[in-house]
Design an enzyme around this catalytic site. Structure first.
Site, PDB file in Angstrom:
ATOM      1  N   GLY A  60       0.790  -1.231   0.000  1.00 63.33           N
ATOM      2  CA  GLY A  60       0.000   0.000   0.000  1.00 63.33           C
ATOM      3  C   GLY A  60       0.820   1.279   0.000  1.00 63.33           C
ATOM      4  N   ARG A  88     -14.803 -17.223  -9.383  1.00 66.64           N
ATOM      5  CA  ARG A  88     -14.478 -15.857  -9.797  1.00 66.64           C
ATOM      6  C   ARG A  88     -15.727 -14.972  -9.866  1.00 66.64           C
ATOM      7  NH1 ARG A  88      -9.854 -13.926 -11.982  1.00 66.64           N
ATOM      8  NH2 ARG A  88      -8.798 -15.903 -12.144  1.00 66.64           N
ATOM      9  N   ASN A 108      -5.781   1.431 -13.211  1.00 68.09           N
ATOM     10  CA  ASN A 108      -4.825   0.480 -12.638  1.00 68.09           C
ATOM     11  C   ASN A 108      -3.407   0.997 -12.837  1.00 68.09           C
ATOM     12  OD1 ASN A 108      -3.838  -2.088 -11.616  1.00 68.09           O
ATOM     13  ND2 ASN A 108      -3.271  -2.580 -13.725  1.00 68.09           N
ATOM     14  N   LEU A 132      -6.050  -8.105 -19.470  1.00 65.65           N
ATOM     15  CA  LEU A 132      -5.120  -7.867 -18.361  1.00 65.65           C
ATOM     16  C   LEU A 132      -4.074  -6.813 -18.738  1.00 65.65           C
ATOM     17  CD1 LEU A 132      -3.921  -8.697 -15.562  1.00 65.65           C
ATOM     18  CD2 LEU A 132      -2.517 -10.333 -16.814  1.00 65.65           C
ATOM     19  N   ASP A 133      -4.007  -5.732 -17.975  1.00 66.71           N
ATOM     20  CA  ASP A 133      -3.055  -4.638 -18.209  1.00 66.71           C
ATOM     21  C   ASP A 133      -3.134  -4.103 -19.642  1.00 66.71           C
ATOM     22  OD1 ASP A 133      -2.100  -4.970 -15.571  1.00 66.71           O
ATOM     23  OD2 ASP A 133      -0.691  -6.517 -16.218  1.00 66.71           O
ATOM     24  N   MET A 172      -4.109  -7.427  -6.899  1.00 65.68           N
ATOM     25  CA  MET A 172      -3.598  -8.532  -7.701  1.00 65.68           C
ATOM     26  C   MET A 172      -4.671  -9.554  -8.077  1.00 65.68           C
ATOM     27  SD  MET A 172      -0.574  -7.485  -7.983  1.00 65.68           S
ATOM     28  CE  MET A 172       0.492  -8.789  -8.547  1.00 65.68           C
ATOM     29  N   HIS A 207       0.473  -0.027 -13.173  1.00 66.08           N
ATOM     30  CA  HIS A 207       1.238  -1.214 -13.572  1.00 66.08           C
ATOM     31  C   HIS A 207       2.712  -0.839 -13.719  1.00 66.08           C
ATOM     32  CE1 HIS A 207       2.002  -5.120 -15.294  1.00 66.08           C
ATOM     33  NE2 HIS A 207       2.674  -4.532 -16.266  1.00 66.08           N
ATOM     34  N   GLN A 249       8.775   6.938  -8.079  1.00 67.19           N
ATOM     35  CA  GLN A 249       8.246   7.524  -9.321  1.00 67.19           C
ATOM     36  C   GLN A 249       6.792   7.085  -9.543  1.00 67.19           C
ATOM     37  OE1 GLN A 249       9.928   9.858 -10.730  1.00 67.19           O
ATOM     38  NE2 GLN A 249      11.589   9.476  -9.272  1.00 67.19           N
ATOM     39  N   GLU A 250       6.494   5.838  -9.175  1.00 70.99           N
ATOM     40  CA  GLU A 250       5.095   5.375  -9.246  1.00 70.99           C
ATOM     41  C   GLU A 250       4.226   6.227  -8.329  1.00 70.99           C
ATOM     42  OE1 GLU A 250       4.343   0.907 -10.137  1.00 70.99           O
ATOM     43  OE2 GLU A 250       5.579   1.024  -8.354  1.00 70.99           O
ATOM     44  N   SER A 254       2.949   2.675 -15.679  1.00 72.16           N
ATOM     45  CA  SER A 254       1.825   3.190 -16.467  1.00 72.16           C
ATOM     46  C   SER A 254       0.551   3.182 -15.640  1.00 72.16           C
ATOM     47  CB  SER A 254       1.563   2.301 -17.698  1.00 72.16           C
ATOM     48  OG  SER A 254       2.725   2.115 -18.465  1.00 72.16           O
TER      49      SER A 254
HETATM   50  C1  GRF Z   1       3.276  -1.324  -7.599  1.00 69.59           C
HETATM   51  O1  GRF Z   1       4.530  -1.628  -8.107  1.00 69.59           O
HETATM   52  C2  GRF Z   1       2.261  -1.308  -8.697  1.00 69.59           C
HETATM   53  O2  GRF Z   1       2.777  -0.854  -9.909  1.00 69.59           O
HETATM   54  C3  GRF Z   1       1.879  -2.756  -8.819  1.00 69.59           C
HETATM   55  O3  GRF Z   1       1.907  -3.256  -7.510  1.00 69.59           O
HETATM   56  C4  GRF Z   1       2.786  -2.470  -6.714  1.00 69.59           C
HETATM   57  C5  GRF Z   1       2.006  -1.985  -5.535  1.00 69.59           C
HETATM   58  O4  GRF Z   1       2.823  -1.500  -4.518  1.00 69.59           O
HETATM   59  N1  GRF Z   1       0.613  -2.895  -9.481  1.00 69.59           N
HETATM   60  P1  GRF Z   1       2.169  -0.928  -3.181  1.00 69.59           P
HETATM   61  O5  GRF Z   1       1.291  -2.027  -2.595  1.00 69.59           O
HETATM   62  O6  GRF Z   1       1.373   0.284  -3.533  1.00 69.59           O
HETATM   63  O7  GRF Z   1       3.333  -0.621  -2.284  1.00 69.59           O
END
Ligand code: GRF
Length: 220
Positions: free
Chosen positions: A14, A67, A109, A146-147, A92, A111, A175-176, A138
């Site tokens: 998180g 599912r 999302n 998916l993605d 996930m 990724h 950076q994310e 991204s």
């Molecule tokens: C990130 O790398 C994101 O791109 C991927 O899962 C990771 C999540 O990290 N989908 P966090 O749980 O927010 O630390």
């Protein structure tokens, strides 16, 4: 900037959720967190949400017969509070029609790759194996693929000599965080929307994803 009602879906640590909470607390984003939903009981993201006073919901996918049952319950849970934006930040699970039918176009999302490169998992090692000069992350609208949904924004980092999957992941993480905060800000400002498979930015079709610059602005 108006206040945007968001729900965040998580499965792990998180840190991206935390970046959004911090940006809200610092007045950089005007967000109302409706709830944080996890499919994993041990996701640290749930503790982060509780610490921040955000309502949490746990829906372990393993508790459901299949599912579809999981997706139906998840869709009902997400619908609570009528979110304007649903953010998958390290969630996930692949989502099916029960969720997408209701939330496509307002679900995004994060990724860790420069999509369309490297959908799925293990993106860092795949970028290293391909000897890519750059890696990145991204944000895209979620679709049945998916993605594979329409791309909104990206951030890029150089691959350095000697990088491992772990060092690359560690350099990409902050950076994310910038990307998810800045892109959510575009939604707060009403600048981004989805029409079918097209992303609209300021009312015009985006031909390539917005590129986050070091000064926090986006290159169109
Ligand atoms: C990130 O790398 C994101 O791109 C991927 O899962 C990771 C999540 O990290 N989908 P966090 O749980 O927010 O630390």
């Amino acid at each position: 900037m108006s206040t945007l009602r968001v729900t965040v879906l998580v499965s792990g640590s998180g840190s991206n959720l935390q970046a959004l909470i911090d940006a809200r607390d610092q007045g950089r984003l005007h967000l109302q967190f409706l709830q944080v939903i996890s499919n994993k009981a041990d996701a640290y993201a749930l503790q982060r949400a509780e610490t921040a006073g955000i309502r949490t919901a746990l829906l372990p996918h393993t508790d459901f017969a299949g599912r579809e049952e999981f997706d139906q319950t998840l869709a009902r849970q997400i619908a609570q509070g009528d979110p304007e934006l649903v953010i998958l930040a390290g969630f996930m699970r692949i989502l099916g029609p029960a969720v997408l039918g209701q939330f496509q176009g307002r679900m995004i999302n994060l990724h860790p790759s420069l999509l369309p490169l490297y959908r799925g998992t293990n993106t860092y090692q795949r970028a290293l194996d391909a000897r890519d000069a750059e890696h990145g992350a991204s944000l895209h609208f979620v679709s049945a693929e998916l993605d594979g949904g329409p791309l909104i924004s990206q951030v890029r980092i150089p691959v350095e000599p000697g990088d491992t999957a772990a060092t690359l992941a560690a350099r990409l993480a902050p950076q994310e965080h910038r990307l998810i905060v800045s892109t959510t800000g575009l939604f707060c400002d009403g600048l981004v929307s989805c029409r079918g498979s097209q992303v609209l930015f300021r009312g015009k079709h985006l031909n390539r994803p917005l590129q986050l610059q070091s000064d926090g602005s986006f290159l169109v």
